[in-house]
Every structure is written in C-alpha cells, then in structure tokens.
Design an enzyme around this catalytic site. Structure first.
Site, PDB file in Angstrom:
ATOM      1  N   GLY A 136      -8.702 -71.284  28.869  1.00 20.56           N
ATOM      2  CA  GLY A 136      -9.074 -70.503  30.034  1.00 20.56           C
ATOM      3  C   GLY A 136      -8.450 -71.056  31.294  1.00 20.56           C
ATOM      4  CD  GLU A 249      -5.363 -64.687  40.616  1.00 24.60           C
ATOM      5  OE1 GLU A 249      -6.143 -64.619  39.649  1.00 24.60           O
ATOM      6  OE2 GLU A 249      -4.286 -65.329  40.590  1.00 24.60           O
TER       7      GLU A 249
END
Length: 384
Positions: A136, A249
């Site tokens: 992840g 982002e």
C-alpha cells in the site's frame, strides 16, 4: 450554504465563479438524477465523461496547444468542490488533477499530442496503478515489473484498489524496470499501458463500504508488451515523479473533503429544523445547536485554510509538508462532521435512503487513500 456563497473566500475570481455555475448546472442536470442508478451498477457511464469533456470540466489546466483551456488549478478545485457538494461520484479528480499532470509535466511531446486532447474530451479515461495486493503506502515494495525485451517492455504484475479501473482506456502503471536497484526507488518507472494491449485484464469491481458508483477495480498484467516509448519521462525516475506531484494530489483530496463536509452540515441543519421530537424540533434542543455551532466554526476555519492552500498552490509555493497537513486536517474534519451529523439524524442516519448515510460511508476512505493519515503525520513530523 453552497461553497460559492461562503463569506470571505479569496481563492477564486469572477471567472472561476462563472465556471462554477456552468459546472453546477451540468451536475444537477446530468449527474445528480442518475447517481442512484450508477451506485447500483458500480459504474459511471462513459457518456457522462464525454458530456463533461464537452463543457470543459475535464483537465482544464491542459495547455491550449494540446486541446485544453490552459487554465489554472483553481478551475480543477471548482470541479472538485461541486462534485463533492452535489454528491456526484465521477472519477474526474484522479483523471484531471493527478494523471493529467504527470503527462503534462513529464510526458514526451509525442505523448502529449497523442493523449492530452483525448483526456480533455473524455475520449480517453485514465487511471494510475500503484497499490498492489501486498503493498500500500510503501511504494518501494511493489513487485510489478517492466522488463526490457528489445525495444519493448514486458509488464507483469497485479494492482488493486484502482480508481477508474473499469472505465480506464489508459493506465499509468508504476513498475520496477530495475528490480535490483539500490535503493529500491531508483529502479521504479511509470509505464503507459493502453487497455487494448494483449495481456491486460480487468478484475472485478471491488465491493466497498462506500462510494458505490466508483469503479474501483483489480488490474492484471500478464506479459503485456508495450514499446519503450511508453515510459513516462526517464526510466528509473518514477518514484521521484510520484513524490513531486503529491502536494497537488493531497490538496485535491482536501478540497473534496471540505466540500462534502459542508454538504453534510447543510443537510443536517435542514433535517433538524424539519424533524419533530418531544413537541418541538430537533434543532430546538440546546445540544443540537451547540453541536452544529461547533461544526460551523470548524468549517469556517476549514474554508479559510483551504483558500490559503489553494492560493499558495496557484503560486507554486505549496510544499509537500503543507499538502500533507491539508490532507490530514480536512479529512479529519470531514469525518468529525459526518459522524456528528449522522448522530443528529438519529435512526434515520443509519438508513441509506438518507443522504447522510451515503456520505458517511463514502467519507471513511478519505483518511486512507492518498497516503493514510498516519503517514501524513509521519511526513509532517519529519519536517519539524
């Protein structure tokens, strides 16, 4: 209270607000009435993307020479606020705020001419594939490879939790072009993989606890052969590219979470003023007003901070640490607002027919994606 009439906002000018009216009108006509159907199908149809492209909602920052409008990131933020406030779950944010900027910043002239006009029109929908079943937040541990074979790469691996995974026509795949590189990040590259390449396969639409209309998917790459010209920028620079785009982002996430928190608050004020309890309205209880007053104060602070962050980003001054802090603070605020607003709905808050239930479920992932909030704290802590 809609985002454009919150007193004292300073990130936008009159042109931004005129654009907001266009976006809002489009979403309320083409998006809001269809959300229920999209949630059942776990997919936003491509036709909606095409219509959004026609009015300039997709990738507004793309330079005019590549078919775009050449606008600033404030226009992206307007789209993000309106998507979140109106509860329309299209994957435009990833497409416009993240993938697009990788091509603009690092793409070859050929890549820009080939792809950017299609991004703007919605003809090409994009995804970026980083997360893997066993990896992840630690991107350096990815196992997907892109091995050289003559003037091609052979891509092998699997990715998961990929936004726009079912709709994507082009996927930016984070892969190891040099698995033996030390440190590991020096061996990572970003490879453009078209969805019609042999060996590319889409997995299932993942069954999530929220954001039901988002086509979050598994992707598989089995000996996918792509030309070396599909490498984005320089080979081995993928990790650096990813890190350099993080402020935008994370700001993008902050924008959406702030707007959705405001929507939850507004829905709750309206609900408590119309819901009877003990011969009065729920809003009339002191506890209700105190909870809402506390949330209103925090939302006020949130909008001021968000405008500060947007303004800094428009000047090119928003740092990675500030982006991480924005993501951390606004997603935590979103969750606090959602949870307290659901509580004020009583039993109705647990029913999916009420907007607050869907918003509450959708909000839970905000503290996970884009880097978990624990990672945000670690990044901020390292800067102290």
């Amino acid at each position: 209270m809609t985002p454009d009439i919150i007193p004292g906002r300073f990130a936008y000018n009159a042109d931004h607000e005129a654009f907001r009216e266009t976006v809002r009108s489009f979403l309320q006509k083409e998006g809001v009435p269809n959300v229920g159907e999209w949630e059942k199908n776990h997919l936003v149809p491509k036709e909606f993307w095409h219509k959004a492209g026609e009015i300039g909602m997709l990738c507004p920052t793309v330079p005019e020479e590549y078919g775009g409008l050449g606008l600033d990131f404030g226009y992206n933020s307007i789209v993000n606020e309106e998507l979140a406030y109106n509860g329309v779950p299209a994957g435009f944010t990833l497409h416009s705020d993240i993938v697009c900027d990788y091509i603009v910043a690092y793409g070859s002239e050929e890549q820009k001419k080939q792809w950017l006009p299609r991004f703007v029109s919605g003809e090409t929908i994009t995804a970026i594939a980083m997360t893997e079943p066993g990896t992840g937040s630690d991107l350096q541990a990815i196992r997907t490879t892109a091995k050289k074979d003559g003037n091609h790469y052979i891509v092998n691996g699997s990715k998961t939790y990929i936004t726009n995974g079912q709709n994507a026509d082009l996927v930016l795949v984070v892969a190891k072009t040099d698995p033996d590189a030390q440190p590991a990040y020096k061996g990572m590259s970003i490879i453009l993989v078209e969805a019609d390449r042999e060996g590319f396969k889409r997995g299932r639409k993942l069954d999530k606890i929220g954001q039901d209309a988002a086509d979050t998917s598994e992707l598989f790459f089995e000996d996918v052969r792509v030309p070396m010209t599909n490498c984005l920028g320089e080979e081995g620079k993928g990790f650096i590219y990813l890190m350099s785009q993080l402020p935008q982002e994370r700001l993008s996430i902050a924008v959406g979470t702030q707007a959705s928190a405001q929507k939850a608050f507004d829905e709750t004020v309206e609900f408590t003023k119309s819901r009877k309890a003990f011969a009065g309205m729920v809003f009339d209880f002191q506890n209700t007003r105190f909870v809402l007053a506390d949330l209103a104060s925090k939302l006020q602070v949130g909008w001021a901070h968000l405008d500060w962050a947007i303004t800094r980003h428009l000047k090119g001054e928003l740092t990675p640490t500030e982006g991480a802090a924005a993501k951390l603070w606004h997603t935590e605020l979103q969750w606090e607002v959602m949870d307290k607003c659901l509580q004020l709905h009583g039993g109705a808050g647990y029913m999916n027919e009420y907007p607050i239930a869907r918003m509450w479920r959708a909000a839970r992932v905000s503290r996970i994606y884009g880097g978990t909030n624990e990672i945000m704290k670690e990044l901020i802590g390292r800067s102290l």
